[in-house]
Design an enzyme around this catalytic site. Sequence first.
Site, mmCIF file in Angstrom:
data_model
loop_
_atom_site.group_PDB
_atom_site.id
_atom_site.type_symbol
_atom_site.label_atom_id
_atom_site.label_comp_id
_atom_site.label_asym_id
_atom_site.label_seq_id
_atom_site.Cartn_x
_atom_site.Cartn_y
_atom_site.Cartn_z
ATOM 1 N N SER A 59 -3.522 5.116 26.498
ATOM 2 C CA SER A 59 -4.182 6.295 27.070
ATOM 3 C C SER A 59 -5.676 6.062 27.174
ATOM 4 C CB SER A 59 -3.929 7.527 26.206
ATOM 5 O OG SER A 59 -4.815 8.557 26.626
ATOM 6 N N HIS A 65 -2.029 5.240 31.024
ATOM 7 C CA HIS A 65 -1.793 6.676 30.876
ATOM 8 C C HIS A 65 -3.106 7.417 31.122
ATOM 9 C CE1 HIS A 65 0.459 10.139 29.199
ATOM 10 N NE2 HIS A 65 -0.690 10.490 28.647
ATOM 11 N N ASP A 70 -4.922 11.080 31.290
ATOM 12 C CA ASP A 70 -4.801 12.477 30.850
ATOM 13 C C ASP A 70 -5.775 13.358 31.618
ATOM 14 O OD1 ASP A 70 -2.867 12.351 28.631
ATOM 15 O OD2 ASP A 70 -4.370 11.082 27.667
ATOM 16 N N MET A 77 -7.119 17.089 32.190
ATOM 17 C CA MET A 77 -7.167 18.383 31.477
ATOM 18 C C MET A 77 -8.093 19.350 32.206
ATOM 19 S SD MET A 77 -7.665 16.974 27.630
ATOM 20 C CE MET A 77 -6.662 15.651 26.976
ATOM 21 N N HIS A 111 -0.716 12.256 33.485
ATOM 22 C CA HIS A 111 -0.244 13.382 32.682
ATOM 23 C C HIS A 111 -1.148 14.584 32.977
ATOM 24 C CE1 HIS A 111 0.276 14.969 28.246
ATOM 25 N NE2 HIS A 111 0.819 15.785 29.139
ATOM 26 N N MET A 156 -2.359 18.055 32.379
ATOM 27 C CA MET A 156 -2.396 19.182 31.433
ATOM 28 C C MET A 156 -3.216 20.279 32.075
ATOM 29 S SD MET A 156 -2.858 16.900 28.012
ATOM 30 C CE MET A 156 -3.264 15.491 29.016
ATOM 31 N N MET A 214 5.559 15.712 23.665
ATOM 32 C CA MET A 214 4.232 15.714 23.037
ATOM 33 C C MET A 214 4.402 15.721 21.518
ATOM 34 S SD MET A 214 1.988 15.511 25.398
ATOM 35 C CE MET A 214 0.654 15.559 24.208
ATOM 36 N N GLY A 249 -4.488 18.095 24.384
ATOM 37 C CA GLY A 249 -5.886 18.488 24.542
ATOM 38 C C GLY A 249 -6.865 17.479 23.977
ATOM 39 N N GLY A 256 -7.393 13.437 21.942
ATOM 40 C CA GLY A 256 -6.882 12.186 21.407
ATOM 41 C C GLY A 256 -7.130 12.127 19.911
ATOM 42 N N ASP A 290 4.047 10.986 23.229
ATOM 43 C CA ASP A 290 2.612 11.031 23.517
ATOM 44 C C ASP A 290 1.848 11.754 22.410
ATOM 45 O OD1 ASP A 290 0.150 10.985 24.704
ATOM 46 O OD2 ASP A 290 0.677 12.286 26.386
HETATM 47 C C1 DX5 Z 1 -3.253 14.407 24.286
HETATM 48 C C2 DX5 Z 1 -2.988 13.379 25.360
HETATM 49 C C3 DX5 Z 1 -2.562 12.070 24.823
HETATM 50 C C4 DX5 Z 1 -3.613 11.383 24.019
HETATM 51 C C5 DX5 Z 1 -2.975 10.384 23.110
HETATM 52 O O1 DX5 Z 1 -3.588 15.593 24.877
HETATM 53 O O2 DX5 Z 1 -1.956 13.835 26.208
HETATM 54 O O3 DX5 Z 1 -2.138 11.216 25.880
HETATM 55 O O4 DX5 Z 1 -4.577 10.747 24.834
HETATM 56 O O5 DX5 Z 1 -3.964 9.866 22.298
HETATM 57 P P1 DX5 Z 1 -3.728 9.420 20.794
HETATM 58 O O6 DX5 Z 1 -2.828 8.235 20.857
HETATM 59 O O7 DX5 Z 1 -5.116 9.102 20.357
HETATM 60 O O8 DX5 Z 1 -3.110 10.572 20.055
HETATM 61 ZN ZN ZN Z 2 -1.093 12.281 27.611
#
Ligand code: DX5
Ligand code: ZN
Length: 218
Positions: free
Chosen positions: A9, A34, A36, A38, A67, A69, A138, A143, A145, A176
């Site tokens: 990610s 990946h 993300d 948001m 992804h 969100m 999830m 939201g 990492g 994820d």
């Molecule tokens: C969270 C994201 C994840 C995140 C994963 O909202 O959807 O994809 O980036 O990151 P880690 O591996 O740091 O939990």
């Molecule tokens: Zn994600």
Amino acid sequence: MGNILIAPSLLAANFLNLENEIKMLNESQADYIHLDVMDGMFVPNISYGVPVIQAIQKVAKKPFDIHLMIEKPERYLETYIDLGAKILSIHIEACTHLHRAIDFIKSKGCLAGVAINPHTSVDVLADIIKEIDVVNVMSVNPGFGGQKFIQSTYSKINRLHSLIKFNNAQTMIQIDGGVNLENAAILAASGADLLVAGAFVFSSDNPKHTIELLKNID
Ligand code: DX5
Ligand code: ZN
């Protein structure tokens, strides 16, 4: 078992050095990148969107796993498909007409992903599982990492796996959030097909090697 897919990610990458981060992923054993997206509404955070992904597209050689969100993701499906998504995932909690949205994604030649929050039961997927290419389970609240893996994800994978088998579906299971070398092997053994890892990869001393370790867990 075997052939686990890895999607680092980019949320945890060094944004000041994005070009080199992408080049590192190109040379790594990563199967997807990946991404993300948001919106500050569906999740409390805002990440990056179209212009940044356009820039990434110029350097990236790995397929995109995008992804979303965001609230009402139907509004942006075409936009992110045009940005080169191989997998495009939307949240069941954010989308009223999920069946239509999945149909649309697949009609454009992408794999249709449905992401479910930690509180969402896999039972809500029963009537649509055959249509879904990827379920993104999830394993943290979306939201941010770098959060801690939620333990109840294991039993959720078991239930999802049963649902997929019962329906004779081909759906991939993606995990994820909070994935690391400790839980990755258990996740793969439980039936996960595709693991996302952000902080664990990019905070490590040698991200390329960390991807290799994850790729070879089983
Ligand atoms: C969270 C994201 C994840 C995140 C994963 O909202 O959807 O994809 O980036 O990151 P880690 O591996 O740091 O939990
Ligand atoms: Zn994600």
